[in-house]
Design a protein around this motif. Sequence first.
Motif, PDB file in Angstrom:
ATOM      1  N   ALA A 209       0.415  -1.707   0.407  1.00  0.00           N
ATOM      2  CA  ALA A 209       0.299   0.547  -0.145  1.00  0.00           C
ATOM      3  C   ALA A 209       0.949   1.006   0.496  1.00  0.00           C
ATOM      4  O   ALA A 209       1.660   1.235   0.300  1.00  0.00           O
ATOM      5  N   PRO A 210       0.646   2.587  -0.482  1.00  0.00           N
ATOM      6  CA  PRO A 210       1.390   4.086  -0.410  1.00  0.00           C
ATOM      7  C   PRO A 210       0.872   4.470   0.419  1.00  0.00           C
ATOM      8  O   PRO A 210       0.418   3.989   1.563  1.00  0.00           O
ATOM      9  N   MET A 211       1.635   5.084   1.298  1.00  0.00           N
ATOM     10  CA  MET A 211       2.185   5.798   2.019  1.00  0.00           C
ATOM     11  C   MET A 211       0.430   6.380   2.143  1.00  0.00           C
ATOM     12  O   MET A 211       1.166   7.991   1.341  1.00  0.00           O
ATOM     13  N   ALA A 212      -0.498   6.727   2.476  1.00  0.00           N
ATOM     14  CA  ALA A 212      -1.379   6.937   1.986  1.00  0.00           C
ATOM     15  C   ALA A 212      -1.321   8.680   3.116  1.00  0.00           C
ATOM     16  O   ALA A 212      -2.515   9.418   2.950  1.00  0.00           O
ATOM     17  N   LYS A 213      -1.105   8.799   4.210  1.00  0.00           N
ATOM     18  CA  LYS A 213      -0.900  10.024   5.148  1.00  0.00           C
ATOM     19  C   LYS A 213       0.371  10.063   5.427  1.00  0.00           C
ATOM     20  O   LYS A 213       1.300   9.104   5.700  1.00  0.00           O
ATOM     21  N   PRO A 214       0.583  11.659   5.917  1.00  0.00           N
ATOM     22  CA  PRO A 214       2.465  12.022   6.004  1.00  0.00           C
ATOM     23  C   PRO A 214       2.601  11.217   7.315  1.00  0.00           C
ATOM     24  O   PRO A 214       1.281  11.388   8.366  1.00  0.00           O
ATOM     25  N   LEU A 215       3.937  11.565   8.114  1.00  0.00           N
ATOM     26  CA  LEU A 215       3.509  10.969   9.617  1.00  0.00           C
ATOM     27  C   LEU A 215       2.692  12.936  10.616  1.00  0.00           C
ATOM     28  O   LEU A 215       2.812  13.339  10.225  1.00  0.00           O
ATOM     29  N   ALA A 216       2.331  12.210  11.543  1.00  0.00           N
ATOM     30  CA  ALA A 216       1.289  13.289  12.319  1.00  0.00           C
ATOM     31  C   ALA A 216       2.645  14.185  12.989  1.00  0.00           C
ATOM     32  O   ALA A 216       3.446  13.916  12.890  1.00  0.00           O
ATOM     33  N   SER A 217       1.976  15.104  13.547  1.00  0.00           N
ATOM     34  CA  SER A 217       3.500  16.140  13.766  1.00  0.00           C
ATOM     35  C   SER A 217       3.615  15.671  14.824  1.00  0.00           C
ATOM     36  O   SER A 217       3.074  15.267  16.244  1.00  0.00           O
ATOM     37  N   GLY A 218       4.694  16.112  15.483  1.00  0.00           N
ATOM     38  CA  GLY A 218       5.544  14.967  16.219  1.00  0.00           C
ATOM     39  C   GLY A 218       5.447  14.175  16.852  1.00  0.00           C
ATOM     40  O   GLY A 218       6.577  13.857  17.101  1.00  0.00           O
ATOM     41  N   SER A 219       5.338  13.289  15.185  1.00  0.00           N
ATOM     42  CA  SER A 219       6.122  11.950  15.139  1.00  0.00           C
ATOM     43  C   SER A 219       7.041  11.524  14.104  1.00  0.00           C
ATOM     44  O   SER A 219       7.546  10.347  14.252  1.00  0.00           O
ATOM     45  N   MET A 220       7.846  12.801  13.765  1.00  0.00           N
ATOM     46  CA  MET A 220       9.003  12.604  12.861  1.00  0.00           C
ATOM     47  C   MET A 220      10.087  11.539  13.632  1.00  0.00           C
ATOM     48  O   MET A 220      10.704  11.061  13.210  1.00  0.00           O
ATOM     49  N   ALA A 221      10.121  12.264  14.950  1.00  0.00           N
ATOM     50  CA  ALA A 221      11.175  10.971  15.938  1.00  0.00           C
ATOM     51  C   ALA A 221      10.862  11.172  17.295  1.00  0.00           C
ATOM     52  O   ALA A 221      10.157  11.836  17.274  1.00  0.00           O
ATOM     53  N   SER A 222      11.324  10.558  17.660  1.00  0.00           N
ATOM     54  CA  SER A 222      11.306  10.198  19.332  1.00  0.00           C
ATOM     55  C   SER A 222      12.085  10.185  19.857  1.00  0.00           C
ATOM     56  O   SER A 222      13.347   9.067  19.353  1.00  0.00           O
ATOM     57  N   VAL A 223      12.230   9.703  21.111  1.00  0.00           N
ATOM     58  CA  VAL A 223      13.477   9.215  22.122  1.00  0.00           C
ATOM     59  C   VAL A 223      13.308   7.700  22.577  1.00  0.00           C
ATOM     60  O   VAL A 223      13.774   7.130  22.434  1.00  0.00           O
ATOM     61  N   ASP A 224      11.970   7.441  22.475  1.00  0.00           N
ATOM     62  CA  ASP A 224      11.708   6.100  22.907  1.00  0.00           C
ATOM     63  C   ASP A 224      11.806   4.477  21.490  1.00  0.00           C
ATOM     64  O   ASP A 224      11.512   3.552  21.680  1.00  0.00           O
ATOM     65  N   VAL A 225      12.255   5.816  21.089  1.00  0.00           N
ATOM     66  CA  VAL A 225      12.334   4.371  19.687  1.00  0.00           C
ATOM     67  C   VAL A 225      14.262   4.101  19.469  1.00  0.00           C
ATOM     68  O   VAL A 225      15.015   5.083  19.712  1.00  0.00           O
ATOM     69  N   LEU A 226      14.422   3.155  18.881  1.00  0.00           N
ATOM     70  CA  LEU A 226      16.035   3.038  18.412  1.00  0.00           C
ATOM     71  C   LEU A 226      16.177   2.780  17.163  1.00  0.00           C
ATOM     72  O   LEU A 226      15.085   3.186  16.155  1.00  0.00           O
ATOM     73  N   PRO A 227      17.937   3.141  16.961  1.00  0.00           N
ATOM     74  CA  PRO A 227      17.948   3.655  15.723  1.00  0.00           C
ATOM     75  C   PRO A 227      17.581   2.993  14.679  1.00  0.00           C
ATOM     76  O   PRO A 227      17.485   1.235  14.461  1.00  0.00           O
ATOM     77  N   GLN A 228      16.917   3.043  13.839  1.00  0.00           N
ATOM     78  CA  GLN A 228      16.131   2.396  12.543  1.00  0.00           C
ATOM     79  C   GLN A 228      16.939   2.178  10.589  1.00  0.00           C
ATOM     80  O   GLN A 228      18.577   2.975  11.001  1.00  0.00           O
TER      81      GLN A 228
END
Length: 282
Positions: A209-228
Motif C-alpha cells: 500500500a502506498p504511504m496514504a498519510k504523512p506522519l502526524a505532527s511530532g512523530s518524525m522522531a522519538s526518544v523512545d525508539v531505537l535507531p532505524q
Amino acid sequence: MTNSLRSLAFRCRFVVLAFAFLATTLLSSEAHAQSRTIVIDAGHGGFDRGGVPRQRVGEKNLTLDVARRLRRVLQESGYRVIMTRNSDVFVPLGERVAIANSYRNATFVSVHFNSSSRVGANGIETYYYGRDSASLAANIHRNVVAGSPSENRGIRRRGFFVLRRTKIPAVLVECGFLTNPTEASYALRPSYRQKLAEEIGRGLRGFRAPMAKPLASGSMASVDVLPQPFNGPDFVRSTSRAKHSARHSKSSRKKGSSSKKKKSSSSKKKSSSSTKKKSTED
C-alpha cells in the motif's frame, strides 16, 4: 562388459539425480507451507486488561476479537494460523515467544490497542525489532493506515519482549488509542475491527500500500525508539533526550516569545484605546 557398466553407471546417476530432485521438491514444498504459517498474538488477556489505570474501554477483548477475525481472513487465503490465545486467558510473554519460535519460517504478528494519559493522543503505530521484519512492518502499517481514519504515527523500532525474543519475522500493531474517545468509538464497532483484520491480513499477504498519510505532527522522531536500519518517510527516527529537550525548549521559547509579543501588542492596543477614549472624553 564395458558398455554394460556404462549403462549401469548412467542408470545409477539418473536415479540419484531423480532422488535429489524429489527431495529438493519436497523440502521446497515444506518450506513453502511453513512460510505460510502465521502466529497471531492477541495482546493481554485474563487478569491483564491492558491499557492504563481507570481506562474506560478495556483492551484485552478487542485484541482477541481482531485476532480471531484476522485468523478467518488468513485461513480463507489458505494460510495456517496459530493463536497464542483463543480465549480470555493470561499467557505470559515467554510462552507467547515460545509458541512463535516453535514454528520455523512462520511470521508473528501481535495485535494491540494503544493508551495514553493524554486524552488527545491518537493514531496508528507499528513496531518491529529485527532487520528482517522492517519490510513486513511497513507493509502492515501502510495498509492499516490507508484503511483507517486515524493519524499515521509511523513505523517504530523497539525492543519489546515479543519482538526481541522471537526468531522469526515479528511485528506488533497498535490499532489506535482506546483512551481517545473518537478512536475508542471506532474500536467498539465490529465493522471497524473487521476492517483492521482485513488490512493487517493484506499486509501479511504482501499487498503493498502506498504511504496514504504523512506522519502526524511530532512523530518524525522519538526518544523512545531505537535507531532505524532503513530510512523512509514513515519510519520514525531515533533522537537523543538532549536533542529532544533542546527542541522542546526552543519550541517553548518560541511560544513564550510569541505569547509575550501578543501580550505586548495587546497592552499597546489597550493603551492606545485608553488614550483615544480619554481624548474623546476631553
